[in-house]
Write a protein that holds these residues in place. Sequence first.
Motif, PDB file in Angstrom:
ATOM      1  N   ASP B 490       1.292  -2.964  24.461  1.00 18.67           N
ATOM      2  CA  ASP B 490       0.031  -3.394  25.271  1.00 18.67           C
ATOM      3  C   ASP B 490      -0.351  -4.635  25.262  1.00 18.67           C
ATOM      4  OD1 ASP B 490      -0.492  -0.496  26.184  1.00 18.67           O
ATOM      5  OD2 ASP B 490      -0.957  -0.333  23.950  1.00 18.67           O
ATOM      6  N   PHE B 491      -0.319  -5.516  24.091  1.00 18.99           N
ATOM      7  CA  PHE B 491      -0.602  -6.909  23.990  1.00 18.99           C
ATOM      8  C   PHE B 491       0.217  -7.743  24.987  1.00 18.99           C
ATOM      9  CE2 PHE B 491       3.111  -7.707  21.644  1.00 18.99           C
ATOM     10  CZ  PHE B 491       3.398  -9.043  21.625  1.00 18.99           C
ATOM     11  N   ALA B 492       1.160  -7.216  25.443  1.00 21.20           N
ATOM     12  CA  ALA B 492       2.167  -8.415  26.456  1.00 21.20           C
ATOM     13  C   ALA B 492       1.833  -7.748  27.873  1.00 21.20           C
ATOM     14  CB  ALA B 492       3.497  -8.418  25.870  1.00 21.20           C
ATOM     15  N   THR B 493       1.181  -6.731  28.224  1.00 21.66           N
ATOM     16  CA  THR B 493       0.951  -6.178  29.401  1.00 21.66           C
ATOM     17  C   THR B 493      -0.209  -6.914  30.390  1.00 21.66           C
ATOM     18  OG1 THR B 493      -0.537  -4.638  28.803  1.00 21.66           O
ATOM     19  CG2 THR B 493       1.411  -4.093  28.786  1.00 21.66           C
ATOM     20  N   ASN B 494      -0.043  -6.835  31.441  1.00 25.99           N
ATOM     21  CA  ASN B 494      -1.111  -7.578  32.508  1.00 25.99           C
ATOM     22  C   ASN B 494      -2.505  -7.282  31.986  1.00 25.99           C
ATOM     23  OD1 ASN B 494       1.162  -8.215  33.930  1.00 25.99           O
ATOM     24  ND2 ASN B 494       0.877  -6.554  35.591  1.00 25.99           N
ATOM     25  N   GLU B 495      -2.765  -6.091  31.550  1.00 25.78           N
ATOM     26  CA  GLU B 495      -4.042  -5.992  31.159  1.00 25.78           C
ATOM     27  C   GLU B 495      -4.759  -6.686  30.085  1.00 25.78           C
ATOM     28  OE1 GLU B 495      -7.128  -1.814  30.196  1.00 25.78           O
ATOM     29  OE2 GLU B 495      -4.857  -1.993  29.841  1.00 25.78           O
ATOM     30  N   LEU B 496      -3.618  -7.150  28.979  1.00 21.07           N
ATOM     31  CA  LEU B 496      -4.190  -7.525  27.635  1.00 21.07           C
ATOM     32  C   LEU B 496      -3.629  -8.770  27.224  1.00 21.07           C
ATOM     33  CD1 LEU B 496      -4.448  -4.487  24.981  1.00 21.07           C
ATOM     34  CD2 LEU B 496      -6.174  -5.498  26.683  1.00 21.07           C
ATOM     35  N   LEU B 497      -2.672  -9.442  28.333  1.00 22.90           N
ATOM     36  CA  LEU B 497      -1.866 -10.701  27.981  1.00 22.90           C
ATOM     37  C   LEU B 497      -3.154 -11.730  27.842  1.00 22.90           C
ATOM     38  CD1 LEU B 497       0.815 -11.982  27.643  1.00 22.90           C
ATOM     39  CD2 LEU B 497       0.678 -12.376  30.015  1.00 22.90           C
ATOM     40  N   ASP B 498      -3.824 -11.790  28.829  1.00 26.94           N
ATOM     41  CA  ASP B 498      -4.873 -12.961  28.646  1.00 26.94           C
ATOM     42  C   ASP B 498      -6.092 -13.025  27.655  1.00 26.94           C
ATOM     43  OD1 ASP B 498      -3.563 -14.838  30.112  1.00 26.94           O
ATOM     44  OD2 ASP B 498      -4.153 -14.032  32.024  1.00 26.94           O
ATOM     45  N   GLN B 499      -6.052 -11.788  26.941  1.00 31.11           N
ATOM     46  CA  GLN B 499      -6.881 -11.299  25.901  1.00 31.11           C
ATOM     47  C   GLN B 499      -6.773 -12.182  24.588  1.00 31.11           C
ATOM     48  OE1 GLN B 499      -9.852  -9.867  26.941  1.00 31.11           O
ATOM     49  NE2 GLN B 499      -8.795  -9.309  29.025  1.00 31.11           N
ATOM     50  N   PHE B 500      -7.703 -12.896  23.986  1.00 23.32           N
ATOM     51  CA  PHE B 500      -7.597 -13.301  22.655  1.00 23.32           C
ATOM     52  C   PHE B 500      -6.319 -14.372  23.002  1.00 23.32           C
ATOM     53  CE2 PHE B 500      -9.950  -9.427  21.757  1.00 23.32           C
ATOM     54  CZ  PHE B 500     -10.845 -10.172  21.045  1.00 23.32           C
ATOM     55  N   ASN B 501      -5.478 -14.569  21.841  1.00 23.52           N
ATOM     56  CA  ASN B 501      -4.165 -15.239  21.612  1.00 23.52           C
ATOM     57  C   ASN B 501      -2.892 -14.351  22.211  1.00 23.52           C
ATOM     58  OD1 ASN B 501      -6.316 -16.932  19.778  1.00 23.52           O
ATOM     59  ND2 ASN B 501      -4.619 -18.242  20.580  1.00 23.52           N
ATOM     60  N   ASN B 502      -3.169 -13.337  22.587  1.00 25.93           N
ATOM     61  CA  ASN B 502      -1.972 -12.560  22.897  1.00 25.93           C
ATOM     62  C   ASN B 502      -0.826 -13.261  23.667  1.00 25.93           C
ATOM     63  OD1 ASN B 502      -3.491 -10.445  22.069  1.00 25.93           O
ATOM     64  ND2 ASN B 502      -3.450  -9.236  23.757  1.00 25.93           N
ATOM     65  N   ARG B 503      -1.340 -14.063  24.463  1.00 26.38           N
ATOM     66  CA  ARG B 503      -0.288 -14.613  25.383  1.00 26.38           C
ATOM     67  C   ARG B 503       0.454 -15.739  24.296  1.00 26.38           C
ATOM     68  NH1 ARG B 503      -2.023 -19.469  29.117  1.00 26.38           N
ATOM     69  NH2 ARG B 503      -3.412 -19.463  27.760  1.00 26.38           N
ATOM     70  N   ASP B 504      -0.171 -16.251  23.414  1.00 30.41           N
ATOM     71  CA  ASP B 504       0.448 -17.240  22.436  1.00 30.41           C
ATOM     72  C   ASP B 504       1.385 -16.610  21.809  1.00 30.41           C
ATOM     73  OD1 ASP B 504      -0.989 -19.483  23.409  1.00 30.41           O
ATOM     74  OD2 ASP B 504      -2.752 -18.944  22.394  1.00 30.41           O
TER      75      ASP B 504
END
Lengths: 255, 568
Positions: B490-504
């Motif tokens: 989930d952390f890498a999906t469209n929904e959560l990718l830009d939350q917190f530092n998930n993208r990093d």
Amino acid sequence: MNAILAIARRELDSYFATPLGWVALTGFVFITGFFFTFFLFQFNQYAVSAGFDPYGGGAVDLNEVLLPMFFGNWMVVLLLMCPAISMRIFAEDIHQRSFELLLSSPVGSGAIVLGKFLGAMGFMAVTFAATLYQPAVLYWLGAPDPGVITGSYLSMLLFSACCISVGMLASAFTRSQVIAFMTTFAILLVLFLLPGLAEGASSDWMQALGEVGMGSHVEDFGKGLLHTRHVVYFVTFIGVCLFATQQRVESFRWR
Amino acid sequence: MQRFTWILGGIGLLAVLAFGAHAATADVWMVQWEVAGGVGAALLFVSLWFDRESIRRYLQSRGAQYSAMAWALIAVAVGVAVAANMLADRYDHRVDMTASQRHALSPQTVQVISSLDVPVEIHAFFLPGVLEGQTLRSLLDGFSEHSAQLSVAFHDPLTEPLVAREFDISSEFGTVVLRAGDDTQRLESRFDEESLVNALIRLTSGADHVVCFTEGHEEIDPDDDTSAVGMGAAVVKLEGQNYTVRKVFPARDGSIPEACEVVVVADPQVDWLPAEREMLATHVARGGSALVLLEPTRTPGLVADLGRYNILMGDDLILEQNPSYQLVGGDASYIVLSGESFDFHPITNPIRGAVLMRVARSVARLDPEMVGVQVQEVAKTSAFAWAETEYDQAPEVTPGRDRLGPVPVMAVAEITDPSIIGVGSTRVTVGAESSRRPVIERSTQEAGGADAESGPSDAVADGATADSDAGVPEFTPKAGGRVVVIGDVDFATNELLDQFNNRDLLLNTLAWMVGEDDQVSIRGAAGSGGRFAMTEAQFLIVSLLSILIAPGLAVMGGVGAWRERRRR
């Protein structure tokens, strides 16, 4: 130093002893309060509609949308208010012939100019302080960046200082407050519009002339950015105007 | 005659000033203006000549001398001010006063710029007054401060058509061209920090990295950039950072292409065939990398096969009890990883913020003694979390069965001895429902001296068995393969990718896997929002306060002052 502070205090008191100061204060608080409510409502509508757009969230930031729009309108109000505040600084004394009394006192012309400038700025500071409920409301509703708010207030204070210093120079050249007001307003309007005029020009001269205008130097403060070049601009601008005013005041001694 | 000379002088002065303004602003002088300037100068001279006596008398007066001195001093002051401003403009320094440092360049940007070892020119083409151009100028000012290799030039495509033609500029809405030697990169739509850094990376890295997303098992779709569960947003970020993204279907293609540097297995719903798992093992054994993202209950066969990389993926669901690590408004299945959650590792070291996961499972090192593969658990939950194995019942900690916190959720494996993977020699047995534990049995003769005792031997195998006797193509084993397993997608999906530092976390992981360590950092900060929604009552309060109460108080102050003066 004591003489400067004494003159500043007398100048500040004089604003609150006359209707002019209270009218200016009330007018400023009312107009900015109206703008504040209006832009807050617009921003709220915008934010709510963007809330349903999963890709529109990044653009709706009160620090980037609401605050620059709001403080941008302050400048327009200050363009009118500062000439009204500064028009009487010397013109009234010259007209009432009380200027000679001031000059005959054992106070240097530099101290007179600086004292009157600090008095006028004290009045502007009080006026700005009367609007501090606006950032408080923003903190209540959302999460404004303190750096953006501080930068915006700082820029408005510096902008006012520039306007007041130009107004003092104009006021020192005439006994008519109306002429002082109109002259100051005309100069400030040109300085305010210069960056916009220079944007469309291609020559380096016009670009350089655009840098003389105040608007482009205010913008970065409103983003929470403190550039040393902008600080130097404001300090030198105010310094040159006050120095020219001091030279003008000094000229009354040898006339 | 002398009564009107001041009029001639005034006209002459105006003509000279107009000529001066024209000369300062025009690129080409026109004859009419030159004539006007000449006539103006002549009129001025005539005026001064006729008034020379009065001018002489004035100049000899005391007032004129003081006046001249005053003007000279003012001129000096203006000169000093101009010089000070020119110097300040040249040696400008900026301070970001915002609490979130929203104008400061991100550490990754600074890292990329400061590590430039070739001269890079940035040519920005914008019409005067365009907002994007002004914003970009401010941004590039910050870029230039960090590298002497970077030069920035702004051009107006209308007034500099030759330069515009050289760079083939056709867009009216702004174009940025980055040039290093003969290589160029163009930006024609987005001109933000992230786009510029990505273009710099593409320009200077000189290599494309290929990331292959597997398909055919109902994995998360890397092309889906619209729904919440897709990974299109992640792919956009990857493509921006010099990665080429492909899809591979091992069962159909017969192998994982050698061009794939990283294989991403994004939460397959259908289990992998044994032959496919061998293909993945072959890929890792020849020095490739694999990123496995699996939600709870998924693909027991693939989960069991992770044992060959010394990684144990629990058949459980992590639940967080510590409010400090829970998401406000979310249930216990939301896990916030931050601070001490991360172990010391190049992937997680730069992350100063938090990572948000949802419905995750445990990922741990299987055998601490195993040689040939180094496994590190790099992210763990708080000590208050536990991995619930009976997740189909009411959550309750069962000592001895459930793993207690800190529960590892991410493990990285570096293969130092490819033979340990045992390609083509593995019998994978899917564990019984009762144990829910994968079992790996490995024969030693083909494993090339690998440790025969790797993998758990205490579990009971009574489920289906699959022999991985697929024909494994010949390959040259190579150390250096990397496997990263994360118990959440989930952390890498469209929904959560830009939350917190998930993208990093995702981009750092992939950068580390392909060896681009200079890309491992924190990306440019996204807007922090700052939005709000007012209720009717709030709007009424604000309106009353702004339009009535605050000005009313000022009026009352004025009236009070006026009455006080009258009383005196």
